[in-house]
Write a protein that holds these residues in place. Sequence first.
Motif, mmCIF file in Angstrom:
data_model
loop_
_atom_site.group_PDB
_atom_site.id
_atom_site.type_symbol
_atom_site.label_atom_id
_atom_site.label_comp_id
_atom_site.label_asym_id
_atom_site.label_seq_id
_atom_site.Cartn_x
_atom_site.Cartn_y
_atom_site.Cartn_z
ATOM 1 N N HIS A 205 -17.724 8.692 -22.506
ATOM 2 C CA HIS A 205 -17.505 7.346 -21.990
ATOM 3 C C HIS A 205 -16.416 7.345 -20.921
ATOM 4 O O HIS A 205 -16.561 6.744 -19.847
ATOM 5 N N LYS A 206 -15.325 8.064 -21.230
ATOM 6 C CA LYS A 206 -14.226 8.123 -20.261
ATOM 7 C C LYS A 206 -14.701 8.768 -18.970
ATOM 8 O O LYS A 206 -14.379 8.291 -17.874
ATOM 9 N N LYS A 207 -15.465 9.854 -19.118
ATOM 10 C CA LYS A 207 -15.927 10.548 -17.917
ATOM 11 C C LYS A 207 -16.809 9.632 -17.086
ATOM 12 O O LYS A 207 -16.678 9.559 -15.869
ATOM 13 N N GLU A 208 -17.713 8.909 -17.772
ATOM 14 C CA GLU A 208 -18.597 8.016 -17.017
ATOM 15 C C GLU A 208 -17.794 6.946 -16.292
ATOM 16 O O GLU A 208 -18.059 6.623 -15.129
ATOM 17 N N ALA A 209 -16.790 6.384 -17.010
ATOM 18 C CA ALA A 209 -15.996 5.340 -16.364
ATOM 19 C C ALA A 209 -15.287 5.892 -15.138
ATOM 20 O O ALA A 209 -15.239 5.243 -14.084
ATOM 21 N N GLU A 210 -14.755 7.120 -15.274
ATOM 22 C CA GLU A 210 -14.058 7.691 -14.112
ATOM 23 C C GLU A 210 -15.018 7.960 -12.968
ATOM 24 O O GLU A 210 -14.670 7.770 -11.799
ATOM 25 N N GLU A 211 -16.234 8.410 -13.306
ATOM 26 C CA GLU A 211 -17.202 8.662 -12.225
ATOM 27 C C GLU A 211 -17.534 7.380 -11.490
ATOM 28 O O GLU A 211 -17.610 7.355 -10.262
ATOM 29 N N LYS A 212 -17.698 6.303 -12.272
ATOM 30 C CA LYS A 212 -18.001 5.013 -11.626
ATOM 31 C C LYS A 212 -16.866 4.603 -10.713
ATOM 32 O O LYS A 212 -17.072 4.085 -9.614
ATOM 33 N N GLU A 214 -14.771 6.580 -9.174
ATOM 34 C CA GLU A 214 -14.806 7.401 -7.962
ATOM 35 C C GLU A 214 -15.845 6.897 -6.990
ATOM 36 O O GLU A 214 -15.604 6.785 -5.784
ATOM 37 N N GLU A 215 -17.015 6.581 -7.558
ATOM 38 C CA GLU A 215 -18.094 6.076 -6.685
ATOM 39 C C GLU A 215 -17.688 4.797 -6.000
ATOM 40 O O GLU A 215 -17.906 4.615 -4.800
ATOM 41 N N ALA A 216 -17.090 3.895 -6.796
ATOM 42 C CA ALA A 216 -16.671 2.619 -6.195
ATOM 43 C C ALA A 216 -15.659 2.860 -5.091
ATOM 44 O O ALA A 216 -15.728 2.245 -4.022
ATOM 45 N N LYS A 217 -14.732 3.776 -5.344
ATOM 46 C CA LYS A 217 -13.731 4.071 -4.313
ATOM 47 C C LYS A 217 -14.411 4.567 -3.043
ATOM 48 O O LYS A 217 -14.061 4.167 -1.931
ATOM 49 N N LYS A 218 -15.392 5.476 -3.232
ATOM 50 C CA LYS A 218 -16.063 6.050 -2.049
ATOM 51 C C LYS A 218 -16.790 4.981 -1.267
ATOM 52 O O LYS A 218 -16.679 4.897 -0.043
ATOM 53 N N THR A 219 -17.571 4.140 -1.973
ATOM 54 C CA THR A 219 -18.323 3.112 -1.241
ATOM 55 C C THR A 219 -17.380 2.169 -0.533
ATOM 56 O O THR A 219 -17.627 1.721 0.575
ATOM 57 N N LEU A 220 -16.244 1.874 -1.150
ATOM 58 C CA LEU A 220 -15.314 0.955 -0.506
ATOM 59 C C LEU A 220 -14.667 1.591 0.702
ATOM 60 O O LEU A 220 -14.420 0.919 1.701
ATOM 61 N N SER A 221 -14.378 2.887 0.611
ATOM 62 C CA SER A 221 -13.776 3.502 1.792
ATOM 63 C C SER A 221 -14.776 3.505 2.936
ATOM 64 O O SER A 221 -14.416 3.329 4.093
ATOM 65 N N LEU A 222 -16.070 3.655 2.592
ATOM 66 C CA LEU A 222 -17.085 3.557 3.649
ATOM 67 C C LEU A 222 -17.096 2.171 4.253
ATOM 68 O O LEU A 222 -17.114 1.992 5.455
ATOM 69 N N LYS A 223 -17.027 1.182 3.337
ATOM 70 C CA LYS A 223 -17.078 -0.190 3.814
ATOM 71 C C LYS A 223 -15.894 -0.489 4.707
ATOM 72 O O LYS A 223 -16.017 -1.175 5.706
ATOM 73 N N SER A 224 -14.701 0.036 4.309
ATOM 74 C CA SER A 224 -13.536 -0.279 5.127
ATOM 75 C C SER A 224 -13.708 0.336 6.518
ATOM 76 O O SER A 224 -13.233 -0.197 7.504
ATOM 77 N N HIS A 225 -14.433 1.460 6.594
ATOM 78 C CA HIS A 225 -14.749 2.035 7.907
ATOM 79 C C HIS A 225 -15.547 1.062 8.756
ATOM 80 O O HIS A 225 -15.244 0.786 9.910
ATOM 81 N N THR A 226 -16.643 0.546 8.106
ATOM 82 C CA THR A 226 -17.489 -0.370 8.874
ATOM 83 C C THR A 226 -16.747 -1.644 9.229
ATOM 84 O O THR A 226 -16.930 -2.218 10.277
ATOM 85 N N MET A 227 -15.829 -2.050 8.314
ATOM 86 C CA MET A 227 -15.087 -3.272 8.595
ATOM 87 C C MET A 227 -14.194 -3.114 9.805
ATOM 88 O O MET A 227 -14.075 -4.004 10.624
ATOM 89 N N SER A 228 -13.554 -1.942 9.875
ATOM 90 C CA SER A 228 -12.564 -1.798 10.931
ATOM 91 C C SER A 228 -13.214 -1.871 12.308
ATOM 92 O O SER A 228 -12.530 -2.009 13.307
ATOM 93 N N ARG A 229 -14.545 -1.777 12.369
ATOM 94 C CA ARG A 229 -15.195 -1.859 13.688
ATOM 95 C C ARG A 229 -15.210 -3.272 14.249
ATOM 96 O O ARG A 229 -15.628 -3.509 15.348
ATOM 97 N N GLY A 230 -14.733 -4.212 13.460
ATOM 98 C CA GLY A 230 -14.590 -5.552 14.035
ATOM 99 C C GLY A 230 -15.363 -6.601 13.285
ATOM 100 O O GLY A 230 -16.503 -6.382 12.873
#
Lengths: 248, 330
Positions: A205-212, A214-230
Motif C-alpha cells: 500500500h505504501k509503495k503504491e501511494a508513493e508511486e502515485k 511520483e506520478e502526480a509530481k511528474k504530470t504536474l511538472s509537465l503541466k508547469s512547463h506548458t503553463m510557463s509558455r503563457g
Amino acid sequence: MDIEQKQEEHINHFVNQASNLDGPSLVTVINDAISHPSLFAFSEILSLPNVTQLQGTEYSRYIDLLQMFAYGTWSEYKSNASNLPPLAPDQALKLKQLTVLTLAETNKVLPYDGLMQELDVLNVRELEDFLINECMYVGIVRGKLDQLRRCFQVQFAAGRDLRPGQLGSMIHTLSNWLSTSDNLLITIQDKIKWADRMSEQDKKHKKEAEEKLEEAKKTLSLKSHTMSRGGLTYEAMRMRRCSPNLVE
Amino acid sequence: MAEASQTQTMATSSSGLTFKLHPLVIVNISDHHTRVKSQSQPPPHTCHQQDNSSSSSSSTNTVAANGSNRVFGCVIGVQRGRTVEIFNSFELLYDPVTNSLDRGFLEKKQELYKKVFPNFYVLGWYSTGADAEESDMQIHKALMDINESPVYVLLNPLINHSQKDLPVTIYESEMHVIDGIPQLIFVRSSYTIETVEAERISVDHVAHLKPSDGGSAATQLAAHLTGIHSAIKMLNSRIRVLHHYLNAMQNGEIPVENSLLRQVSSLLRRLPAIESQKFQDDFLMEYNDTLLISYLAMFTDCSSTMNDLVDKINVAYERVSRRGGRTAFI
C-alpha cells in the motif's frame, strides 16, 4: 514433587517391615504407618499380599481403615465410625490433612465454609492455623489464603493414592490438555502468518501511494512547463473560480 | 618475518584444551572499545577542543589499520585440568613506545581481583582488531611469565551483517618449526560459550530491547509469537510422553508405579491454570484498556494527518495569490 521424595524412604521402610510380618504385628505396622507424620501414600502397603490377606480375618477393620486413609475423607470416616477402629489424635490429624488434599482435587478455590464443615473446625482462626501449620509447612499443599473472600486458593497439592478407576480419567484429562495445546499451536501459527500478511499488504500500500505521488509530481511538472509558455490553462482558470469555495 | 605473519593464524590448536568463554568477557571488551572510541571523538559542539583530545589520545593508543583504536586488557578465569574457563576481564594500559602492557598496573589489579575472587588466575589477554598482528606476539611472550601458556582473545569490532557467529577468536601460542627456525606462532582454538544464570538473563534482556535488524512491529510480533510457539510445542511433547506412559500403564505393559501416578495426579490438579472470576475481570479490563489506547492513538494520528492536509490545501488554494496574475498550482 519433593514430598514424594521425602515419602519414598518411609514407604520402603514400611513395606519392608510389613512384608515379613503377619497378623497382629501387621496391625501394629499399619497403625505405625498411619500415624507417621510424613507418610501420605498408602497404596504400596495396600498392595502387599500379606495385607490383602488380612481382608477376611478379624483384622479386616484395619484393612478398611488403611483404605480409608488411602482414598477417603474425614466425613466418610465419621459416617462409618462404627465399623472402624478408633483413631488416635495424630491419625485423626493425618486424615484431616488427606481430606484437604481430596478437596483440592476437585476445586482450585476452596471456600472457608466448606473447609470448616469438612474438617469439623468451628472458627476461621483454627482453620487457618490448621492449614498453615499442618498443610503448608509440611509441604503437601501450596496456595494463598484469601481472607477477604474467605477462600483458599490452591496452587499445588500433593497427589493422593489413586483409586483404580481414576487412571482412566487422568488419561482423559491429559488427552484434553494435549488437544488444547495443539489447537493453541495452530492458532499461534495462523496469527504469525496473519501478521506477516498484514505487514506485506501495508508495504504494498505504501509503495503504491508513493508511486502515485511520483506520478502526480511528474504530470504536474509537465503541466508547469506548458503553463510557463503563457496564459492560464483551462484547469488554472477553473481553480481560480472554485478556490473561494474551497478556502471557505 | 613476512611469511611468518602469513602463516601465523592459519593453523588450528592441537593442545587439546577446551575453552569456555563467558559473555561477560565479550561485553567487557566491546564496552572498553566503545568507550575509548567515543571518548576520542567528542561531540561536535566541543570541536575546538577536539584537536587537543585527539592528539593526546593518539599518543596513548595504537591506531589499527582501519583507523579505530585498539584496546588491551587482561582476562582472568579458572583452569581445571584440560578446561580453561574465562570468567572476567579488566582493562590494561598499553605503552606504544615499548610495545608492552603496563606491568605494575596489571599486578596491582591482579592483587585486587585475587581478594574478591581467590580462584581466578590471569589466563591471558585480549585485544580488538581484525586479525592477530606481529606485535601481539611480543605482548604474548611478556605475559608468559605469569601464565606459561596464555590465551589471546581477539574481538573484531567491525560489524559484519553477513557473519552469523561471534567475531571473537581465541588464539593460543605454539612452537612450530618454520623454515628450520622454531618460532612461537598463534594458533586458533575453538571455544564454547558458557553462561551463568545472571549472564543469561542480562544478555536475553539486551537482545530483546531492540530487534536485531530494526524490523517493523509485525516482525517483532512474529518473533514474540514464535517464542511462545516453541515453548508450547515443548510442553506439548512432554505431555505427550506422559500420556503415552499412562496409556501403557493402563494397558498393563508397564508395572504400575504409584509414586509417579501420584505426582501426575498432583500435576493435573494444577489445571486449569487460571480460571477464577477475578482473573477474567482483570484480563478483560487490561484487554479493553489496550484496545482503547490503540484506538485513541489511531484517532490522534488521523487528526494530525487531517490537520496537515488542511494546512496544505490552505496553502495551495489561497485567495490572496495574485503575484504575477497566476495562481500557484501546487
